[in-house]
Write an enzyme that holds these catalytic residues in place. Sequence first.
Site, short mmCIF file in Angstrom:
data_model
loop_
_atom_site.label_atom_id
_atom_site.label_comp_id
_atom_site.label_asym_id
_atom_site.label_seq_id
_atom_site.Cartn_x
_atom_site.Cartn_y
_atom_site.Cartn_z
N LYS A 121 0.63 -1.26 -0.22
CA LYS A 121 0.01 -0.25 -0.04
C LYS A 121 1.06 1.22 -0.38
CE LYS A 121 -1.80 1.82 3.19
NZ LYS A 121 -2.00 2.54 4.91
N ASP A 139 -6.28 1.19 1.06
CA ASP A 139 -6.07 1.14 2.62
C ASP A 139 -7.62 0.59 2.79
OD1 ASP A 139 -7.78 3.88 2.08
OD2 ASP A 139 -6.48 4.81 2.83
#
Length: 224
Positions: A121, A139
């Site tokens: 991420k 996320d």
Amino acid sequence: MLKKERYQAFVAYFSTHSPDAQTELNYRNPYELLVAVILSAQCTDKRINQVTPALFERFPDAETLAASNPDEVFTYIRSVSYPNNKAKHLVGMAQKLVGDFDGVVPQSVEDLQKLPGVGRKTANVIASVVYNAPAIAVDTHVFRVANRIGLTNNAKTPLAVERQLVKYLPKDTLAIAHHWLILHGRYICVARRPKCEICPITWMCRYYEKEVRPKLERNTQKTK
């Protein structure tokens, strides 16, 4: 609404109404963004922006951070979530950045993930925001909103969401779509009780169509 139509509607709406969406983290260069994103895991951007001015004043670059130690870094970030682990990650990240990349934040997702504290991420955030790479970071907001409005089909993992978004979104929108989804999830499509009553995209939202509208129609029938 077909998936292709939903993606087209999503891009058309946000391109028009939020053409300049960007991260709410404050930073001045790739190093500062990398530090801020590492710190932001399971913590609000608002809190990170309160912490980083003093942190960046003390550690203005990877070299000064690499020469420090987790105990000192901890004193600057004690108010964020998991400060002990993040202090260790920041020092380790800086040392590898200096040792392996001459202090320059790498461009590729693969190289970024070699840095301590940097998962997929975080790597996607840096690659897309700093280097405009065709990547999208997933996320909790992106994961929730993409599934809820129907861009993804009940994807069970962040990687599954990422793959579907990369497959169907136009490549040149991937970087900004990350921010569209985050900001929509942060302020309107919140986790516990989405604010459908003020949401401007209910007309394209699968959750609204399947969960909210039927309840409204039933309540309307009861009042007649």
